[in-house]
Enzyme design. Structure first.
Site, PDB file in Angstrom:
ATOM      1  N   TYR A  34       0.825  -1.205   0.000  1.00 17.63           N
ATOM      2  CA  TYR A  34       0.000   0.000   0.000  1.00 17.63           C
ATOM      3  C   TYR A  34       0.859   1.254   0.000  1.00 17.63           C
ATOM      4  CZ  TYR A  34       0.846   0.927   5.019  1.00 17.63           C
ATOM      5  OH  TYR A  34       1.419   1.229   6.224  1.00 17.63           O
ATOM      6  N   LYS A 148       6.357  -1.790   1.940  1.00 21.88           N
ATOM      7  CA  LYS A 148       5.165  -1.223   2.591  1.00 21.88           C
ATOM      8  C   LYS A 148       4.025  -2.234   2.435  1.00 21.88           C
ATOM      9  CE  LYS A 148       3.110   3.363   3.220  1.00 21.88           C
ATOM     10  NZ  LYS A 148       3.197   3.352   4.682  1.00 21.88           N
ATOM     11  N   GLU A 180      12.739   2.943  13.891  1.00 18.38           N
ATOM     12  CA  GLU A 180      11.632   3.801  13.446  1.00 18.38           C
ATOM     13  C   GLU A 180      10.474   3.624  14.407  1.00 18.38           C
ATOM     14  OE1 GLU A 180       9.816   2.827   9.666  1.00 18.38           O
ATOM     15  OE2 GLU A 180       9.852   0.680  10.067  1.00 18.38           O
ATOM     16  N   LEU A 204      11.009   1.489   7.015  1.00 21.83           N
ATOM     17  CA  LEU A 204      10.363   1.936   5.779  1.00 21.83           C
ATOM     18  C   LEU A 204      11.051   3.212   5.295  1.00 21.83           C
ATOM     19  CD1 LEU A 204       7.766   1.272   4.002  1.00 21.83           C
ATOM     20  CD2 LEU A 204       6.874   3.357   5.027  1.00 21.83           C
TER      21      LEU A 204
HETATM   22  N1  PDD Z   1       2.766   4.958   7.466  1.00 19.37           N
HETATM   23  N2  PDD Z   1       7.493   3.770   8.925  1.00 19.37           N
HETATM   24  C1  PDD Z   1       6.357   3.054   8.917  1.00 19.37           C
HETATM   25  C2  PDD Z   1       6.381   1.687   9.501  1.00 19.37           C
HETATM   26  C3  PDD Z   1       5.175   3.600   8.387  1.00 19.37           C
HETATM   27  O1  PDD Z   1       4.044   2.873   8.374  1.00 19.37           O
HETATM   28  C4  PDD Z   1       5.196   4.936   7.866  1.00 19.37           C
HETATM   29  C5  PDD Z   1       3.979   5.589   7.293  1.00 19.37           C
HETATM   30  C6  PDD Z   1       6.406   5.636   7.886  1.00 19.37           C
HETATM   31  C7  PDD Z   1       6.532   7.032   7.304  1.00 19.37           C
HETATM   32  O2  PDD Z   1       6.496   7.005   5.895  1.00 19.37           O
HETATM   33  P1  PDD Z   1       5.926   8.242   5.049  1.00 19.37           P
HETATM   34  O3  PDD Z   1       6.697   9.432   5.458  1.00 19.37           O
HETATM   35  O4  PDD Z   1       6.195   7.870   3.629  1.00 19.37           O
HETATM   36  O5  PDD Z   1       4.467   8.390   5.370  1.00 19.37           O
HETATM   37  C8  PDD Z   1       7.530   5.029   8.415  1.00 19.37           C
HETATM   38  C9  PDD Z   1       1.562   5.456   6.834  1.00 19.37           C
HETATM   39  C10 PDD Z   1       1.320   6.911   7.008  1.00 19.37           C
HETATM   40  C11 PDD Z   1       0.399   4.577   7.277  1.00 19.37           C
HETATM   41  O6  PDD Z   1       0.637   3.387   7.398  1.00 19.37           O
HETATM   42  O7  PDD Z   1      -0.715   5.073   7.433  1.00 19.37           O
END
Ligand code: PDD
Length: 290
Positions: A34, A148, A180, A204
């Site tokens: 996703y 992801k 993270e 991620l």
């Molecule tokens: N999640 N690390 C993880 C495990 C995440 O699920 C996310 C973001 C991030 C940050 O990535 P980005 O800056 O590209 O949003 C880091 C999204 C927002 C979610 O699962 O809803």
């Protein structure tokens, strides 16, 4: 068209009419990937970067990209136009499709492609004034956190454990290092230097993270991409969490102890300002975010 429209397998339709088979491998195995793409002033934020990460996630689970770059862009723009709010969060999901239950890949299944948009609200002003609490937890996830994947059960359990303890996020520890958050990337500030762990399979590759790195370079803020040990996390001057929906959140309590004196620090304030300026530019741009 109604604003609760979603995209499913080639058509836009009301959310209440969107149906996926119970044999979809997303439902049965969590077999899919996703993206979450913020959109400000009707402009998608770093769309090319999000679509590149989606491509990498698909490669990571050995699933052919069901749409071309142009098709993705067109789908996302149509969804945004059908939305009611200028600031939206676009959710994209691709699963391996519907097939009789078998762990091995189906010989011929059509991937399920789903996309929806929700209003995106910036983090609460009070949250930014006070900062948030975080707790540290052992990272119980698999070894491919750079993908992801929609199979988010460990992330869900970790986040809920943080919420149960009155915290906003869990900061994950693996091999003695903080990597993270359960759904966010991690930055610390130590001795005036902004530090974030390097991108590897333990985290991620966040789009917000990369922008913060870029903004730090642009503003000549001392920056290092370097592993963050648990000890470094605990004695950090500041801790930030970044994500598409959280933007940049200052952590002011870690495992019950104050961080940066219990209120957001000056480096966060500077970076947050740069980030807001970037968002404002995007709002005012006419290029659709490319
Ligand atoms: N999640 N690390 C993880 C495990 C995440 O699920 C996310 C973001 C991030 C940050 O990535 P980005 O800056 O590209 O949003 C880091 C999204 C927002 C979610 O699962 O809803």
């Amino acid at each position: 068209m109604a604003s609760d429209n979603v995209y499913l397998n080639g058509e836009f339709l009301p959310l209440s009419e969107a149906r996926v088979s119970v044999l979809d491998r997303g439902f049965i195995f969590g077999d899919g990937v996703y993206e979450v793409i913020p959109c400000y002033g009707w402009h998608p934020f770093r769309l090319a970067e999000h679509l590149t990460r989606l491509r990498h996630s698909l490669e990571g689970i050995r699933l052919d990209n069901p749409l071309s770059q142009q098709e993705w862009e067109s789908l996302i723009h149509q969804l945004i136009q059908q939305g009611e709010s200028p600031d939206q969060s676009i959710y994209l999901q691709v699963t391996r499709g519907t097939a009789s239950r078998d762990h091995g890949f189906p010989a011929c299944a059509t991937p399920t492609v789903f996309a929806m948009s929700n209003e995106l609200k910036s983090p609460d002003a009070a949250l930014l004034r006070q900062g948030v609490a975080a707790i540290t937890l052992d990272d119980i996830r698999w070894r491919y956190c750079n993908i992801k994947a929609i199979s988010l059960l460990p992330n869900v359990l970790l986040r809920q454990q943080a919420l149960d303890q009155g915290a906003n996020e869990a900061i994950l520890l693996r091999d003695g290092e903080a990597t993270e958050g359960a759904a966010s990337n991690l930055f610390i500030v130590a001795g005036g230097v902004v530090i974030t762990p390097p991108k590897d399979n333990r985290l991620l590759p966040g789009i917000t993270r990369d922008l913060v790195v870029e903004l730090a370079h642009g503003a000549q803020i001392p920056f290092r991409e370097h592993p963050v040990t648990e000890a470094e996390l605990r004695r950090a001057d500041e801790i930030w969490l970044t994500s598409s929906t959280k933007e940049i959140l200052p952590v002011t309590r870690l495992d019950g102890a104050d961080v940066s004196g219990g209120s957001p620090g000056p480096a966060w304030r500077q970076m947050y300002q740069l980030y807001q300026e970037y968002k404002q530019q995007l709002r005012g741009s006419g290029d659709g975010g490319y």
